[in-house]
Design a protein around this motif. Structure first.
Motif, PDB file in Angstrom:
ATOM      1  N   LEU A 133       6.684   3.106   4.620  1.00  0.00           N
ATOM      2  CA  LEU A 133       6.200   3.576   3.322  1.00  0.00           C
ATOM      3  C   LEU A 133       7.089   4.677   2.758  1.00  0.00           C
ATOM      4  N   VAL A 134       7.596   5.546   3.633  1.00  0.00           N
ATOM      5  CA  VAL A 134       8.532   6.587   3.188  1.00  0.00           C
ATOM      6  C   VAL A 134       9.748   5.954   2.523  1.00  0.00           C
ATOM      7  N   ILE A 135      10.268   4.911   3.155  1.00  0.00           N
ATOM      8  CA  ILE A 135      11.464   4.262   2.631  1.00  0.00           C
ATOM      9  C   ILE A 135      11.161   3.542   1.323  1.00  0.00           C
ATOM     10  N   ARG A 136      10.047   2.821   1.288  1.00  0.00           N
ATOM     11  CA  ARG A 136       9.746   2.017   0.107  1.00  0.00           C
ATOM     12  C   ARG A 136       9.514   2.894  -1.120  1.00  0.00           C
ATOM     13  N   TYR A 137       8.800   4.009  -0.946  1.00  0.00           N
ATOM     14  CA  TYR A 137       8.419   4.824  -2.101  1.00  0.00           C
ATOM     15  C   TYR A 137       9.221   6.128  -2.205  1.00  0.00           C
ATOM     16  N   HIS A 138      10.250   6.290  -1.338  1.00  0.00           N
ATOM     17  CA  HIS A 138      11.117   7.471  -1.398  1.00  0.00           C
ATOM     18  C   HIS A 138      10.278   8.755  -1.371  1.00  0.00           C
ATOM     19  N   ASP A 139       9.312   8.809  -0.495  1.00  0.00           N
ATOM     20  CA  ASP A 139       8.353   9.924  -0.509  1.00  0.00           C
ATOM     21  C   ASP A 139       8.009  10.314   0.916  1.00  0.00           C
ATOM     22  N   ILE A 140       8.572  11.430   1.361  1.00  0.00           N
ATOM     23  CA  ILE A 140       8.259  11.920   2.706  1.00  0.00           C
ATOM     24  C   ILE A 140       6.987  12.763   2.693  1.00  0.00           C
ATOM     25  N   THR A 141       6.897  13.724   1.765  1.00  0.00           N
ATOM     26  CA  THR A 141       5.760  14.652   1.788  1.00  0.00           C
ATOM     27  C   THR A 141       4.438  13.932   1.545  1.00  0.00           C
ATOM     28  N   GLY A 142       4.454  12.885   0.727  1.00  0.00           N
ATOM     29  CA  GLY A 142       3.211  12.170   0.447  1.00  0.00           C
ATOM     30  C   GLY A 142       2.636  11.453   1.642  1.00  0.00           C
ATOM     31  N   ALA A 188      14.024   8.031   8.507  1.00  0.00           N
ATOM     32  CA  ALA A 188      13.669   7.691   7.134  1.00  0.00           C
ATOM     33  C   ALA A 188      14.731   8.190   6.158  1.00  0.00           C
ATOM     34  N   LYS A 189      15.205   9.407   6.363  1.00  0.00           N
ATOM     35  CA  LYS A 189      16.220   9.947   5.467  1.00  0.00           C
ATOM     36  C   LYS A 189      17.499   9.105   5.521  1.00  0.00           C
ATOM     37  N   GLN A 190      17.893   8.719   6.742  1.00  0.00           N
ATOM     38  CA  GLN A 190      19.108   7.937   6.870  1.00  0.00           C
ATOM     39  C   GLN A 190      18.954   6.572   6.215  1.00  0.00           C
ATOM     40  N   LEU A 191      17.819   5.917   6.484  1.00  0.00           N
ATOM     41  CA  LEU A 191      17.593   4.612   5.881  1.00  0.00           C
ATOM     42  C   LEU A 191      17.495   4.717   4.366  1.00  0.00           C
ATOM     43  N   LEU A 192      16.914   5.791   3.888  1.00  0.00           N
ATOM     44  CA  LEU A 192      16.819   6.002   2.448  1.00  0.00           C
ATOM     45  C   LEU A 192      18.199   6.195   1.837  1.00  0.00           C
ATOM     46  N   ARG A 193      19.038   6.982   2.520  1.00  0.00           N
ATOM     47  CA  ARG A 193      20.404   7.161   2.031  1.00  0.00           C
ATOM     48  C   ARG A 193      21.149   5.826   1.991  1.00  0.00           C
ATOM     49  N   ASN A 194      20.962   5.030   3.057  1.00  0.00           N
ATOM     50  CA  ASN A 194      21.622   3.729   3.104  1.00  0.00           C
ATOM     51  C   ASN A 194      21.166   2.830   1.960  1.00  0.00           C
ATOM     52  N   ALA A 195      19.835   2.836   1.722  1.00  0.00           N
ATOM     53  CA  ALA A 195      19.297   1.983   0.661  1.00  0.00           C
ATOM     54  C   ALA A 195      19.836   2.414  -0.699  1.00  0.00           C
ATOM     55  N   LEU A 196      19.891   3.727  -0.926  1.00  0.00           N
ATOM     56  CA  LEU A 196      20.388   4.224  -2.207  1.00  0.00           C
ATOM     57  C   LEU A 196      21.866   3.907  -2.385  1.00  0.00           C
ATOM     58  N   SER A 197      22.645   4.020  -1.296  1.00  0.00           N
ATOM     59  CA  SER A 197      24.074   3.732  -1.415  1.00  0.00           C
ATOM     60  C   SER A 197      24.310   2.256  -1.694  1.00  0.00           C
ATOM     61  N   ARG A 198      23.491   1.393  -1.085  1.00  0.00           N
ATOM     62  CA  ARG A 198      23.617  -0.033  -1.365  1.00  0.00           C
ATOM     63  C   ARG A 198      23.290  -0.316  -2.826  1.00  0.00           C
ATOM     64  N   ARG A 199      22.268   0.380  -3.357  1.00  0.00           N
ATOM     65  CA  ARG A 199      21.881   0.179  -4.750  1.00  0.00           C
ATOM     66  C   ARG A 199      23.012   0.618  -5.688  1.00  0.00           C
ATOM     67  N   VAL A 208       0.851  -1.191   0.000  1.00  0.00           N
ATOM     68  CA  VAL A 208       0.000   0.000   0.000  1.00  0.00           C
ATOM     69  C   VAL A 208       0.884   1.237   0.000  1.00  0.00           C
ATOM     70  N   ARG A 209       0.461   2.254  -0.711  1.00  0.00           N
ATOM     71  CA  ARG A 209       1.130   3.546  -0.669  1.00  0.00           C
ATOM     72  C   ARG A 209       0.135   4.609  -0.224  1.00  0.00           C
ATOM     73  N   ILE A 210       0.535   5.446   0.726  1.00  0.00           N
ATOM     74  CA  ILE A 210      -0.254   6.614   1.113  1.00  0.00           C
ATOM     75  C   ILE A 210       0.258   7.813   0.320  1.00  0.00           C
ATOM     76  N   LEU A 211      -0.643   8.498  -0.333  1.00  0.00           N
ATOM     77  CA  LEU A 211      -0.273   9.662  -1.137  1.00  0.00           C
ATOM     78  C   LEU A 211      -1.164  10.834  -0.740  1.00  0.00           C
ATOM     79  N   ASN A 212      -0.610  11.720   0.078  1.00  0.00           N
ATOM     80  CA  ASN A 212      -1.349  12.919   0.472  1.00  0.00           C
ATOM     81  C   ASN A 212      -1.178  13.964  -0.626  1.00  0.00           C
ATOM     82  N   LEU A 213      -2.038  13.862  -1.623  1.00  0.00           N
ATOM     83  CA  LEU A 213      -1.958  14.763  -2.769  1.00  0.00           C
ATOM     84  C   LEU A 213      -2.153  16.209  -2.352  1.00  0.00           C
ATOM     85  N   ALA A 214      -3.011  16.446  -1.373  1.00  0.00           N
ATOM     86  CA  ALA A 214      -3.266  17.818  -0.921  1.00  0.00           C
ATOM     87  C   ALA A 214      -2.001  18.470  -0.384  1.00  0.00           C
TER      88      ALA A 214
END
Length: 579
Positions: free
Chosen positions: A203-212, A564-575, A58-64
């Motif tokens: 969800l932030v980590i999976r979809y790389h989306d904090i604001t959503g 979330a930012k740190q885990l996202l950075r880690n995931a991107l660096s691993r990729r 599931v993805r939460i997307l706060n479009l507003a």
């Protein structure tokens, strides 16, 4: 980035708010969100968690929020890039009558074969109209607890099976015929409907989306979280769409369903892992009885709840309750809505207690270390006149003078806006209770939301005050109460000045818009409305400084975002490393 099975999408109240001139006025002064009503329902977190535990992504997307934060956002391009198996949109609060259905149209434009699912109390109330007149909505999940029916519907969609056995579901078959399945899923406990704020970080980590995933636009500045103690209510407030009678008549809930104290505190401890900010317990826990409250406070002490806790009260609490709360968490706040200083008006509204009881509670709360008590009054009640509104402001003065120097009692006053709630006794039987209702259908409310003037947006007036009276007395009361807050140190000089200037500008904008709309034979009215747009936006921004007093005293921080930012950075660096 992986594609989810379901996108839970929260629309702004009006989709075209960035282009249209719609002056909302002070209709969101006592909630954290802006007049775009960008705060998504707490049920989004529960729904996402329930489906994730059962194998769906599931993805939460706060479009507003995304639209507020990026005025240039290409919404259609964003929607076009999504490829879920289904879209879910909330139509919980009626203020989303236009936005949710318009965004559903855009989804169908770019994904004509992808199912769209609406849910929430307003979607439930208007499910027949939605099925008859809104082809962009394929399904409506009815009731206050959609987790299990949604899971069953997703199973049907995945397997290409007809959803004839999914409870609480309104739907169309391939021939366009509407079906309404039996309304049988009304859980008597909320323990399986977990609100896990850790789900957001995943969800932030999976979809790389904090604001959503932000619950509302300013959440990072004030990380306020909420948990439901129950669904349903023992009280029957006249204008409330979540009242006892509304739940019985439209949502098939004869009695409140509670979350166990043990599960509730487990959820509080999860919040503490990510957010150091106030946890708001929605729904007066005393509705569960003395034993429920005792278990709740015992569990809070046993698990050492560390965040500040704000408790919603429907009636004044006794000293013993406040003392137990004080001993169960490091700091606490209270919130109560007497609606009027006038005890007879309060009784008619459905809140039958005296000012003496309210004031005794305030005295006890401050003596026992309560950091802040929010006291909410409303404009637009049955039997309320302009004179009585003025007397309510004077009562606020008396409260501030009596509790002067302690800075913990914060009175608020706001219009009952923009709508009487569907399902409330006032909406269902307006004449009997002294209301004149202007809009009835979902379509009428959607159209009203696009009005340029907030006076024309109101779906009611009363036998005692016209819509024009309601607007005028609202501005008077907000100005007077702001002066009181400045006088008693609840607003500093700079913020108070900005709020007062914003109120004055808001009033001038409202008057200008009304003159433009009523000018006879003037074909340039759209251009003239655009000319006042800048002032309208400035007024909204300036009045937002009054929201500072809504915030509980806290040294809030958001570990969620940093983690979330740190885990996202880690995931991107691993990729990158794998490449």
């Amino acid at each position: 980035m992986p594609q989810p099975d379901l996108v839970l999408l929260h629309a702004p109240s009006v989709y075209d708010f960035r282009r249209n001139v719609t002056f909302y006025g002070p209709i969101s002064e006592v909630i954290p969100s802006t007049p775009v009503f960008e705060m998504y329902p707490i049920g989004f977190i529960s729904l996402a968690g329930y489906l994730e535990r059962n194998g769906y992504h599931v993805r939460i997307l706060n479009l507003a929020v995304k639209m507020l934060r990026n005025p240039q956002l290409d919404v259609e391009a964003l929607l076009r890039r999504l490829e879920p198996a289904a879209f879910g949109l909330d139509l919980h609060w009626l203020v989303h009558a236009q936005g949710s259905l318009e965004v559903a149209k855009l989804i169908k434009k770019h994904h004509p074969n992808t199912p769209t699912i609406l849910g929430g109390l307003s979607a439930t109330y208007f499910h027949e109209e939605i099925m008859a007149h809104s082809p962009q909505a394929d399904y409506v999940l009815m009731g206050d607890s959609a987790e299990e029916p949604l899971l069953q519907l997703m199973d049907c969609l995945e397997k290409g099976r007809s959803p004839t056995d999914v409870p609480n579901l309104a739907w169309r078959d391939r021939d366009g015929r509407t079906h309404v399945n039996p309304f049988t899923y009304v859980p008597d406990t909320l323990d399986d409907l977990t609100v896990d704020y850790g789900e957001i970080i995943r969800l932030v980590i999976r979809y790389h989306d904090i604001t959503g995933n932000l619950p509302f636009e300013s959440w990072l500045d004030y990380p306020w979280t909420a948990l439901l103690t129950c669904k349903g209510c023992l009280h029957n407030c006249l204008t409330c769409g979540g009242s006892r009678s509304a739940y019985e008549r439209f949502y098939h809930r004869a009695a409140p369903a509670f979350k166990s104290p043990e599960r509730l505190v487990d959820e509080m401890k999860v919040i503490e892992e990510y957010v150091k900010g106030p946890i708001f317990l929605l729904g007066d826990p005393r509705q569960g009885g003395a034993a429920y409250v005792s278990r709740l406070f015992h569990e809070m002490r046993r698990q050492s709840v560390d965040n500040p806790v704000t408790v919603e009260l429907f009636t004044p609490a006794l000293r013993d309750f406040i003392a137990d709360l004080a001993g169960s968490c490091p700091s606490f706040n209270l919130e109560i809505s007497p609606d009027s200083h006038d005890e007879e008006l309060r009784r008619v509204q459905g809140r039958d207690y005296t000012n003496a009881a309210l004031e005794k509670m305030l005295e006890n709360a401050l003596a026992l270390g309560c950091e802040k008590v929010d006291v909410f009054f409303m404009i637009g009640l049955a039997k309320q006149t302009r004179r009585l509104v003025g007397e309510t402001v004077e009562y606020c003065r008396l409260l501030l003078e009596r509790f002067s120097g302690r800075g913990a009692v914060h009175p608020f006053i706001a219009p009952l806006a923009p709508f009487l709630d569907p399902g409330s006794d006032a909406f269902e039987e307006p004449a009997q209770h002294g209301f004149i209702r202007f809009f009835t259908t979902l379509g009428e409310h959607a159209q009203a939301l696009q009005q340029a003037s907030w006076a024309r947006l109101l779906n009611y007036e009363t036998r005692w005050m016209t819509r024009e009276d309601l607007v005028d007395v609202t501005y008077q009361s907000l100005s007077s109460l702001t002066e009181l807050k400045r006088e008693h140190g609840l607003l500093d000089e700079g913020n108070a000045r900005k709020v007062l200037e914003g109120i004055a500008l808001s009033r001038r904008v409202a008057e200008s818009i009304e003159r433009i709309l009523t000018a006879p034979g003037d074909e340039a009215w759209k251009h003239q409305l655009q000319q006042v747009r800048g002032d309208a936006e400035a007024a909204m921004w300036m009045s937002s400084f009054s929201k500072e007093t809504l915030r509980a005293p806290t040294r809030a921080s958001v570990r969620l975002v940093n983690a979330a930012k740190q885990l996202l950075r880690n995931a991107l660096s691993r990729r990158v490393g794998r490449r």
